[in-house]
Design an enzyme around this catalytic site. Sequence first.
Site, short mmCIF file in Angstrom:
data_model
loop_
_atom_site.label_atom_id
_atom_site.label_comp_id
_atom_site.label_asym_id
_atom_site.label_seq_id
_atom_site.Cartn_x
_atom_site.Cartn_y
_atom_site.Cartn_z
N PHE A 71 -42.31 4.59 72.40
CA PHE A 71 -40.92 4.12 72.31
C PHE A 71 -39.93 5.09 72.96
CE2 PHE A 71 -42.08 1.87 68.14
CZ PHE A 71 -41.88 0.60 68.63
N SER A 97 -47.44 -2.22 75.81
CA SER A 97 -46.19 -1.58 75.40
C SER A 97 -46.19 -1.48 73.88
CB SER A 97 -44.99 -2.43 75.82
OG SER A 97 -44.81 -3.52 74.92
N ASP A 98 -45.40 -0.60 73.32
CA ASP A 98 -45.20 -0.66 71.88
C ASP A 98 -44.30 -1.87 71.58
OD1 ASP A 98 -45.31 -0.19 69.20
OD2 ASP A 98 -44.87 1.95 69.33
N TYR A 99 -44.16 -2.16 70.31
CA TYR A 99 -43.48 -3.36 69.80
C TYR A 99 -42.06 -3.50 70.37
CZ TYR A 99 -43.16 -6.73 65.89
OH TYR A 99 -43.08 -7.85 65.10
N ALA A 102 -40.94 -2.67 73.08
CA ALA A 102 -40.49 -1.49 73.84
C ALA A 102 -40.00 -1.87 75.24
CB ALA A 102 -41.61 -0.46 73.94
#
Length: 746
Positions: A263, A294-296, A298
């Site tokens: 993030f 990707s992160d959540y 992001a």
Amino acid sequence: MRFTKVIQGLEYTEVKLMKIIIAVLAAAVFCAPAGAVDQAGIERRVNALLSRMTLEEKLGQLQQLAGEANGDLHPEHLVLAKKGALGSTLHVRGAARVNELQKAALASRLKIPLLFSFDVIHGYRTIFPVPLAETASWDTDIVREAASVAAAESRAAGIRWTFAPMVDIARDPRWGRIVEGSGEDTWLGSAMARARVNGFQGADYSAPGKIAACAKHWAAYGAAEGGRDYNSTDVSERTLREIYFPPFKAALEEGVATFMSAFNDLNGVPATANRWLMTDILRKEWGFQGFVVSDYTAVDELINHGIAADGAEAAAKALTAGVDMEMVSRSYNSEGARLLKEKRISPAQLDEAVRRVLRVKFRAGIFDSPLADEKEEADVLLAPAHLKAARNAAVRSFVLLKNDGALPLSGALSSIAVIGALAADKEAPLGPWVGDGRARDTVDILRGLRERAGAGIKVSYSPVGGPLDKSTDFSGALEAARGADAVIAVVGENQEMSGEASSRSSLALPGNQLELLKALRAAGKPVIAVLMNGRPLEIGWLADNLSAVLEIWHPGTMAGGAVADVLFGDASPGGKLPFSWPRATGQVPFYYNHRNTGRPANPDAKYSSRYLDLAITPQFPFGYGLSYSSFTLSGFELSASVIPAKGSLIASALLENVSSRAGDEVVQLYIRRKAASSTRPVRELRGFTRVTLLPGEKRRIEFKLGHKELGFLDEKFRFKVEPGELTVWISTSSEGGLTGSFRVSK
Ligand code: BGC
């Protein structure tokens, strides 16, 4: 025919040579190690499939969407899956639900199966100790086994990909996610990263009971300024390469299938848009073949970071940086066609991202066996062998911080008072990230102690005192403690106090727990504190005033049994701290492997690197932990006093159990280089081993020191062993120990 002709035209020696080559090739094919993956075959299948895909199908493979927290799928998933417009989900779990959604994907034009993912961080249904705790075992076999059990249960529930291991180094315990990683040390963290990847994936993550892993959060997420989650990071290239990168590299060398972009902003470029991280380091320098998720959300968060004006720019930046799959936000899908048209991403870039996702799907074996076995699930979850492994892992993760002889509890006890809300809490023992774990499965501490105590020992309980309790009336606790032979206070943090978005500005023991302990102590009671927490807390008063302090972290489903094993002495604690335990919050960021400064701390010298109002030493050093046994180290030896740069030597010492109890010790090896081309830490861990010795037993513990252990990055970041003098310690923590030195010649 043609082959015979060719053979006829060759000389005898050439034929013989060819036969040998054929035999070697055949041997290579037929005797390939179990789990070897047919990479060429997979590449052919990937390219064949890719050539048939429409733009919508390609973008679909790059989209991951979340199901409900309880594991339910979302009706929209079925629609997208049938269209071939969804690549993966997270949260959707349970064999029946997974199969329902997978069947929709298999009904799509190209029948590309979905990759079901979930945060299986320290167990799926059988919850193991939190990762920080597992690391405190300093036992890579236990850590591998925990990941392996988690993989088996996940797989039975239809999950084929976990967002673990989290391999972020954490030097600031205000950051709540310290609990998810392996603490502050790169060497220890790298060993644990390898063990976890291996436990989840084995040699081949398509094999029964195995799942794909994900090294996260790439990179430097743990360096969040002020210890505040999601905050920006500013980290030099040297510190990235020496401290934050190596556990990721270790995961990659172990074959980790995927990476997750972090993030955080890193030196002015958010990780999710950071081409240097995603492509230059990960792909070009390290040769990573899997995909990056990707992160959540992001990708869309790049707008908040201030590096993208809108979703289109966010998608273009993330995709061209090298982030292949988008988690939850949908800008790749909504903007992809336009970005291609406007030539802001190229068809080759899009194809490459899809190729990487498909490659992992093929390697995971989901094209060949896309469905979960609905009958198997119930037998695998919470299997007795899994519960046994979780209890053992918990026992091995406990760290005895202080003991004046109160532990183990005496066999002559007739009554125990158990105090504190955490003792009967069924959620707190599970810690953050519980997978599909259920509080109802938890053996809480009180229950574990009652079961072990049996009819012969009276166990009284008072829930007074807790992380959220602000009352000052301790009469119930004092009443319970009054007649008891031993007082066990379970104190620390609840489930919500560490983990994601759970940073704290203070490491103080929360709620009224310190006052409770003081009241118990003032009543003249010797108190044993059992600490449940996901980070170090300010416990100077406990260490000075209580009889014993046992760190149990968040121990998982089998918490109570494991605590009883150790308190009653059926097992001896042998874990060690995976971080330097600060005395006060003001010391953080805090880590043992700091550089020396030009004016090293000296309590008597004002103009030295110190505080006016606080010692600069830790409450407990990195690598520290006691046992019910006593050990001595003696007979330190180095096998050479001078070695060439390409050489190696053996450092060894004799460990002896000088007590009348079997027990474990973690022997650690540290080095320091006195003068080098870049400043080096005052100590660096370069080896460790956890050994069990019977009473009176001795063992010589040997560590090899070669290129890997002695090298470091020179001014151009080339890994080298420089000539010069090195100090070596063999010790049982990062302080003290037996020491000697040797030289690396020119
Ligand atoms: C976390 C990740 C996690 C993801 C999916 C994010 O908020 O940072 O570690 O894997 O959510 O649950």
